[in-house]
Design an enzyme around this catalytic site. Structure first.
Site, PDB file in Angstrom:
ATOM      1  N   ASP A 161      24.777  60.094  41.907  1.00 40.52           N
ATOM      2  CA  ASP A 161      24.052  59.647  43.097  1.00 40.52           C
ATOM      3  C   ASP A 161      24.932  58.663  43.873  1.00 40.52           C
ATOM      4  O   ASP A 161      24.480  57.599  44.280  1.00 40.52           O
ATOM      5  CB  ASP A 161      22.732  58.988  42.682  1.00 40.52           C
ATOM      6  CG  ASP A 161      21.745  58.893  43.839  1.00 40.52           C
ATOM      7  OD1 ASP A 161      21.927  59.603  44.845  1.00 40.52           O
ATOM      8  OD2 ASP A 161      20.792  58.098  43.747  1.00 40.52           O
ATOM      9  N   LEU A 181      14.793  42.404  47.866  1.00 41.02           N
ATOM     10  CA  LEU A 181      16.079  42.672  48.522  1.00 41.02           C
ATOM     11  C   LEU A 181      16.090  44.054  49.157  1.00 41.02           C
ATOM     12  O   LEU A 181      16.709  44.279  50.190  1.00 41.02           O
ATOM     13  CB  LEU A 181      17.222  42.589  47.502  1.00 41.02           C
ATOM     14  CG  LEU A 181      17.580  41.223  46.939  1.00 41.02           C
ATOM     15  CD1 LEU A 181      18.592  41.375  45.813  1.00 41.02           C
ATOM     16  CD2 LEU A 181      18.150  40.334  48.034  1.00 41.02           C
ATOM     17  N   VAL A 185      13.579  46.035  44.500  1.00 40.15           N
ATOM     18  CA  VAL A 185      14.487  45.129  43.796  1.00 40.15           C
ATOM     19  C   VAL A 185      14.283  43.705  44.293  1.00 40.15           C
ATOM     20  O   VAL A 185      14.240  43.465  45.502  1.00 40.15           O
ATOM     21  CB  VAL A 185      15.955  45.564  44.014  1.00 40.15           C
ATOM     22  CG1 VAL A 185      16.913  44.581  43.368  1.00 40.15           C
ATOM     23  CG2 VAL A 185      16.185  46.961  43.457  1.00 40.15           C
ATOM     24  N   SER A 216      11.255  54.533  47.560  1.00 39.84           N
ATOM     25  CA  SER A 216      10.037  55.254  47.181  1.00 39.84           C
ATOM     26  C   SER A 216       9.680  55.065  45.719  1.00 39.84           C
ATOM     27  O   SER A 216       8.511  55.054  45.358  1.00 39.84           O
ATOM     28  CB  SER A 216      10.202  56.744  47.489  1.00 39.84           C
ATOM     29  OG  SER A 216      11.345  57.247  46.840  1.00 39.84           O
ATOM     30  N   VAL A 217      10.680  54.918  44.848  1.00 41.79           N
ATOM     31  CA  VAL A 217      10.417  54.830  43.410  1.00 41.79           C
ATOM     32  C   VAL A 217      10.303  53.392  42.941  1.00 41.79           C
ATOM     33  O   VAL A 217       9.496  53.084  42.064  1.00 41.79           O
ATOM     34  CB  VAL A 217      11.526  55.564  42.627  1.00 41.79           C
ATOM     35  CG1 VAL A 217      11.448  55.267  41.139  1.00 41.79           C
ATOM     36  CG2 VAL A 217      11.412  57.073  42.853  1.00 41.79           C
ATOM     37  N   ALA A 218      11.093  52.484  43.500  1.00 42.11           N
ATOM     38  CA  ALA A 218      11.127  51.108  42.993  1.00 42.11           C
ATOM     39  C   ALA A 218      11.560  50.153  44.096  1.00 42.11           C
ATOM     40  O   ALA A 218      12.008  50.575  45.163  1.00 42.11           O
ATOM     41  CB  ALA A 218      12.085  51.016  41.808  1.00 42.11           C
TER      42      ALA A 218
END
EC number: 2.7.-.-
Length: 527
Positions: free
Chosen positions: A288, A131, A139, A135-137
């Site tokens: 955030d 979806l 989904v 940069s980190v993950a």
């Protein structure tokens, strides 16, 4: 590892040359020896075409070129408006954390390794197309065997070595900056990088994010203000997070919100109420809250409810910080600048020997022009920012929790004014703050404080004994960690190589090459 570091250094060097960041550095008030040393760089002896870009744009493009870790560092820097010039902060705020997704087979392999079972056994359906990817993950959508629609967040494989490598270079640059310039020391670059190091490694731990989401959900359970998706704990690990899938309207989709007859004034005011509730009631706030992490429920547009996702970064305040902050804000809007100055000293945010009269005068000079505007045009976030900038001149220590708070407030405020331009932040916040201050001095609150202090009485003797032992125990001398030295040695090796190349070039003078080789040998051989 060292080969990766050399390759990374060469990549950084190419980006510096491409965007002429060395010219940007020379605009800073550098000491003479460092400015002279810059002429040893080989590319400064070659003709270069000037770039028709602002300094902020050059820095932003360079960070985007260097990849996700530098992009996230730039995003963090963009929140430090108390440190950066406005033009650079504005450009860095445009950095986009969007990277191509990693292959689905890697995502599935990581999920199966973390959860110890095939994806087909864990989910009734798993969508291989992500979806979203950052940069980190990334989904993926999925459905549980029990029928619930969920999202599966998976950490990008192989990130930690790259992060450690990039952090080593960032720390090296920060240390060089601190040693080279008094102005740089005032900005505390090593502290900024340390803050980023904590933030990025916290984001890599999805169990931490799951715990944050669960706490925030519990804090607002049954509330019409904010909804936080449910975490499925039996399917969560350090690199995998499974949460309820939510369906809402992105908060920036003003056309759709208007089409469903959303009460925009109430929506904007509820955003402010959510912020102050998190900060002062719970001392646990989503730090955030940029528009990509906020949605609006479609269920009750006449009484709109926010939906928050991505709880990787959370802020909190001590009781003392809460108290000082609330009293500061109230004193500000009463234009009681002396009280603001005294509160900063009493809280320990600025040194105890700060002259109250001078600090009061500095605050008045900065803030009086702001209060000439109508209340609806006054920015709380900008007010805090101006205060931090003024306090910095009086040696205010960096308060990470207040930096997160100011960043979050700027996001919420900007969002609220986008939804409803006439939002009067102070009229919305004032009743909440004054009610909170009254509750702080209520008999019930005082009784709770007495109970908490009474619980500590049996431990006082042990606390005193431990303190005396620490005073009597001499601190061992600190030794330089060899791991901190290898970036300098690699830099030295790069200087030797660059010097050798320059020395072989017939069109260039050879004395800079010898100096580069000598400097490189010094860095490589120093202990």
């Amino acid at each position: 590892m060292k080969l990766l570091a050399v390759r990374r250094l060469l990549r950084i060097q190419r980006v510096v040359i491409r965007y002429q960041l060395d010219e940007l550095l020379l605009e800073l008030p550098l000491p003479f020896w460092l400015r002279a040393l810059s002429w040893l760089l080989p590319w400064r002896w070659l003709p270069r075409r000037p770039l028709a870009l602002s300094r902020g744009a050059r820095l932003r493009l360079a960070l985007e070129d260097l990849g996700p870790i530098f992009i996230k560092f730039g995003q963090l820097l963009s929140t430090r408006r108390d440190l950066l010039p406005p033009d650079i902060a504005d450009e860095l705020a445009r950095l986009q954390d969007q990277v191509p997704p990693f292959p689905e087979d890697q995502a599935i392999a990581l999920i199966e390794r973390q959860l110890g079972a095939p994806v087909s056994q864990l989910f009734a359906r798993f969508d291989s197309q992500p979806l979203a990817s950052a940069s980190v993950a990334q989904v993926h959508a999925a459905q549980l065997k029990s029928g619930e629609e969920v999202v599966v967040k998976v950490v990008r494989p192989g990130l930690k070595p790259v992060i450690r490598q990039d952090l080593a270079w960032l720390f090296l640059l920060a240390r060089i900056a601190e040693r080279a310039s008094a102005d740089a020391r005032r900005l505390r670059p090593v502290e900024v990088v340390s803050d980023y190091e904590k933030t990025i490694f916290d984001e890599l731990d999805l169990l931490r994010e799951a715990a944050n989401a669960s706490q925030l959900r519990r804090n607002f359970e049954g509330s019409p203000l904010l909804y936080v998706p449910q975490v499925y704990w039996d399917l969560c690990r350090h690199q995998v997070l499974v949460m309820e899938r939510i369906y809402g309207v992105p908060v920036t989709d003003l056309a759709t919100l208007a089409d469903q007859r959303t009460d925009m004034k109430l929506l904007a005011e509820r955003g402010v109420e959510i912020f102050f509730t998190q900060v002062f009631r719970d001392s646990f706030f989503h730090a955030d809250m940029h528009p990509g992490n906020i949605f609006v429920s479609t269920r009750t547009p006449w009484s709109p409810q926010y939906i928050a996702i991505d709880c990787g970064i959370i802020g909190s305040l001590t009781d003392e910080d809460q108290d000082y902050l609330a009293r500061n804000l109230i004193a500000f809007f009463k234009r009681d600048y002396r009280k603001v100055a005294q509160l900063h000293i009493d809280s320990g945010w600025v040194p105890a020997d700060t002259k109250v009269n001078e600090f009061e005068a500095a605050i008045r000079t900065v803030c009086e022009p702001i209060f000439e505007k109508p209340l609806k045009d006054i920015s709380f976030g900008q007010l805090l920012l101006r205060l931090f900038q003024t306090a910095r001149r009086f040696n205010m220590e960096v308060q990470p929790q207040l930096v997160l708070l100011q960043k979050t407030l700027l996001n919420i405020e900007g969002l609220g004014r986008q939804l409803y331009p006439d939002l009067d932040l102070w009229s919305t916040a004032q009743p909440f703050l004054e009610r909170w201050m009254r509750e702080r001095v209520s008999p019930l609150h005082l009784l709770r404080n007495l109970q908490q202090q009474a619980e500590q009485v049996p431990h006082l003797s042990q606390i005193a004994r431990d303190a005396l032992e620490r005073l009597q125990r001499p601190e061992p001398p600190r030794e330089s960690d060899a791991r901190d030295q290898w970036p300098l040695r690699l830099l030295g090796a790069a200087l030797i190589a660059a010097g050798a190349v320059q020395g072989l070039a017939p069109l260039l003078a050879t004395w800079p090459a010898w100096l580069m080789v000598g400097g490189g040998l010094y860095l490589v051989l120093r202990r």
